[in-house]
Design a protein around this motif. Structure first.
Motif, mmCIF file in Angstrom:
data_model
loop_
_atom_site.group_PDB
_atom_site.id
_atom_site.type_symbol
_atom_site.label_atom_id
_atom_site.label_comp_id
_atom_site.label_asym_id
_atom_site.label_seq_id
_atom_site.Cartn_x
_atom_site.Cartn_y
_atom_site.Cartn_z
ATOM 1 N N GLU A 45 0.828 -1.206 0.000
ATOM 2 C CA GLU A 45 0.000 0.000 0.000
ATOM 3 C C GLU A 45 0.865 1.260 0.000
ATOM 4 O O GLU A 45 0.614 2.202 -0.753
ATOM 5 C CB GLU A 45 -0.925 0.012 1.199
ATOM 6 N N VAL A 46 1.898 1.269 0.815
ATOM 7 C CA VAL A 46 2.797 2.434 0.864
ATOM 8 C C VAL A 46 3.465 2.631 -0.487
ATOM 9 O O VAL A 46 3.557 3.757 -0.998
ATOM 10 C CB VAL A 46 3.839 2.258 1.989
ATOM 11 N N LEU A 47 3.910 1.552 -1.102
ATOM 12 C CA LEU A 47 4.554 1.646 -2.414
ATOM 13 C C LEU A 47 3.580 2.156 -3.477
ATOM 14 O O LEU A 47 3.944 3.000 -4.307
ATOM 15 C CB LEU A 47 5.098 0.272 -2.809
ATOM 16 N N MET A 48 2.347 1.693 -3.444
ATOM 17 C CA MET A 48 1.359 2.153 -4.430
ATOM 18 C C MET A 48 1.046 3.634 -4.246
ATOM 19 O O MET A 48 0.887 4.366 -5.226
ATOM 20 C CB MET A 48 0.075 1.328 -4.337
ATOM 21 N N TRP A 49 0.932 4.101 -2.990
ATOM 22 C CA TRP A 49 0.713 5.533 -2.772
ATOM 23 C C TRP A 49 1.892 6.338 -3.292
ATOM 24 O O TRP A 49 1.720 7.440 -3.830
ATOM 25 C CB TRP A 49 0.459 5.838 -1.297
ATOM 26 N N PHE A 50 3.107 5.805 -3.154
ATOM 27 C CA PHE A 50 4.278 6.480 -3.714
ATOM 28 C C PHE A 50 4.150 6.583 -5.235
ATOM 29 O O PHE A 50 4.376 7.641 -5.814
ATOM 30 C CB PHE A 50 5.559 5.730 -3.338
ATOM 31 N N TYR A 51 3.781 5.475 -5.869
ATOM 32 C CA TYR A 51 3.626 5.501 -7.330
ATOM 33 C C TYR A 51 2.521 6.456 -7.770
ATOM 34 O O TYR A 51 2.661 7.159 -8.770
ATOM 35 C CB TYR A 51 3.349 4.100 -7.875
ATOM 36 N N ILE A 52 1.417 6.475 -7.039
ATOM 37 C CA ILE A 52 0.337 7.403 -7.386
ATOM 38 C C ILE A 52 0.818 8.838 -7.259
ATOM 39 O O ILE A 52 0.529 9.689 -8.106
ATOM 40 C CB ILE A 52 -0.898 7.138 -6.499
ATOM 41 N N GLY A 53 1.583 9.139 -6.230
ATOM 42 C CA GLY A 53 2.155 10.477 -6.075
ATOM 43 C C GLY A 53 3.091 10.830 -7.215
ATOM 44 O O GLY A 53 3.108 11.966 -7.701
ATOM 45 N N GLU A 54 3.875 9.860 -7.661
ATOM 46 C CA GLU A 54 4.765 10.097 -8.800
ATOM 47 C C GLU A 54 3.963 10.386 -10.067
ATOM 48 O O GLU A 54 4.305 11.277 -10.838
ATOM 49 C CB GLU A 54 5.667 8.880 -9.024
ATOM 50 N N ILE A 55 2.904 9.629 -10.289
ATOM 51 C CA ILE A 55 2.074 9.831 -11.475
ATOM 52 C C ILE A 55 1.431 11.212 -11.435
ATOM 53 O O ILE A 55 1.399 11.928 -12.437
ATOM 54 C CB ILE A 55 1.010 8.725 -11.590
ATOM 55 N N GLY A 81 2.565 13.809 -9.776
ATOM 56 C CA GLY A 81 3.622 14.809 -9.878
ATOM 57 C C GLY A 81 4.107 15.023 -11.298
ATOM 58 O O GLY A 81 4.393 16.167 -11.689
ATOM 59 N N LYS A 82 4.211 13.960 -12.065
ATOM 60 C CA LYS A 82 4.690 14.130 -13.445
ATOM 61 C C LYS A 82 3.560 14.280 -14.446
ATOM 62 O O LYS A 82 3.809 14.397 -15.644
ATOM 63 C CB LYS A 82 5.632 12.991 -13.827
ATOM 64 N N ARG A 83 2.319 14.266 -13.950
ATOM 65 C CA ARG A 83 1.116 14.479 -14.749
ATOM 66 C C ARG A 83 0.962 13.458 -15.901
ATOM 67 O O ARG A 83 0.569 13.819 -16.993
ATOM 68 C CB ARG A 83 1.067 15.890 -15.303
ATOM 69 N N GLY A 84 1.309 12.221 -15.642
ATOM 70 C CA GLY A 84 1.135 11.176 -16.640
ATOM 71 C C GLY A 84 1.663 9.852 -16.148
ATOM 72 O O GLY A 84 2.475 9.787 -15.222
ATOM 73 N N ILE A 85 1.218 8.775 -16.776
ATOM 74 C CA ILE A 85 1.655 7.441 -16.390
ATOM 75 C C ILE A 85 3.002 7.109 -17.011
ATOM 76 O O ILE A 85 3.799 6.393 -16.418
ATOM 77 C CB ILE A 85 0.584 6.393 -16.798
ATOM 78 N N ILE A 86 3.265 7.654 -18.161
ATOM 79 C CA ILE A 86 4.521 7.381 -18.865
ATOM 80 C C ILE A 86 5.674 7.994 -18.076
ATOM 81 O O ILE A 86 5.554 9.073 -17.508
ATOM 82 C CB ILE A 86 4.482 7.949 -20.295
ATOM 83 N N GLY A 87 6.838 7.327 -18.076
ATOM 84 C CA GLY A 87 7.984 7.750 -17.290
ATOM 85 C C GLY A 87 8.581 9.068 -17.743
ATOM 86 O O GLY A 87 8.136 9.715 -18.695
ATOM 87 N N TYR A 88 9.603 9.459 -17.038
ATOM 88 C CA TYR A 88 10.286 10.716 -17.331
ATOM 89 C C TYR A 88 11.085 10.590 -18.640
ATOM 90 O O TYR A 88 11.536 9.507 -18.998
ATOM 91 C CB TYR A 88 11.252 11.067 -16.195
#
Length: 104
Positions: free
Chosen positions: A83-93, A95-102
């Motif tokens: 759950e903690v890891l998924m919240w981190f990923y959701i925050g990353e998504i 923050g970068k305004r998209g699912i595709i990586g940097y």
């Protein structure tokens, strides 16, 4: 056919809307109650407790206490970590305004 659907929606629309509102009000109230409690940032009094629990976790790794966990505790710990890891990923998504990586 389409005309019947439109007519049925126009006559039963207010009924359906009021039923949807009545159904979702208690669920939204419950959600907001728990969201205020669980999603709030830690208070200054909670930070030392969190640090102490992290120290205890590290000591548990060093002493081999993990081998003494029950299956239920191990599964629960794994779900919390997921759950903690998924919240981190959701925050990353977000923050970068998209699912595709940097762009690298």
């Amino acid at each position: 056919m389409a005309q019947k659907v439109v007519q049925a929606l126009s006559t039963r629309g207010p009924q359906l809307l009021s039923a949807a509102v009545a159904y979702s009000k208690p669920r939204l109230a419950t959600f907001w109650y728990y969201a205020k409690v669980e999603l709030a940032p830690p208070t200054p009094a909670e930070i030392p407790r969190a640090i102490d629990s992290m120290k205890a976790l590290i000591r548990g790794f060093q002493t081999g206490r993990l081998a003494q966990l029950t299956v239920r505790e191990a599964v629960r710990n794994g779900l919390v970590a997921t759950e903690v890891l998924m919240w981190f990923y959701i925050g990353e998504i977000i923050g970068k305004r998209g699912i595709i990586g940097y762009n690298v």
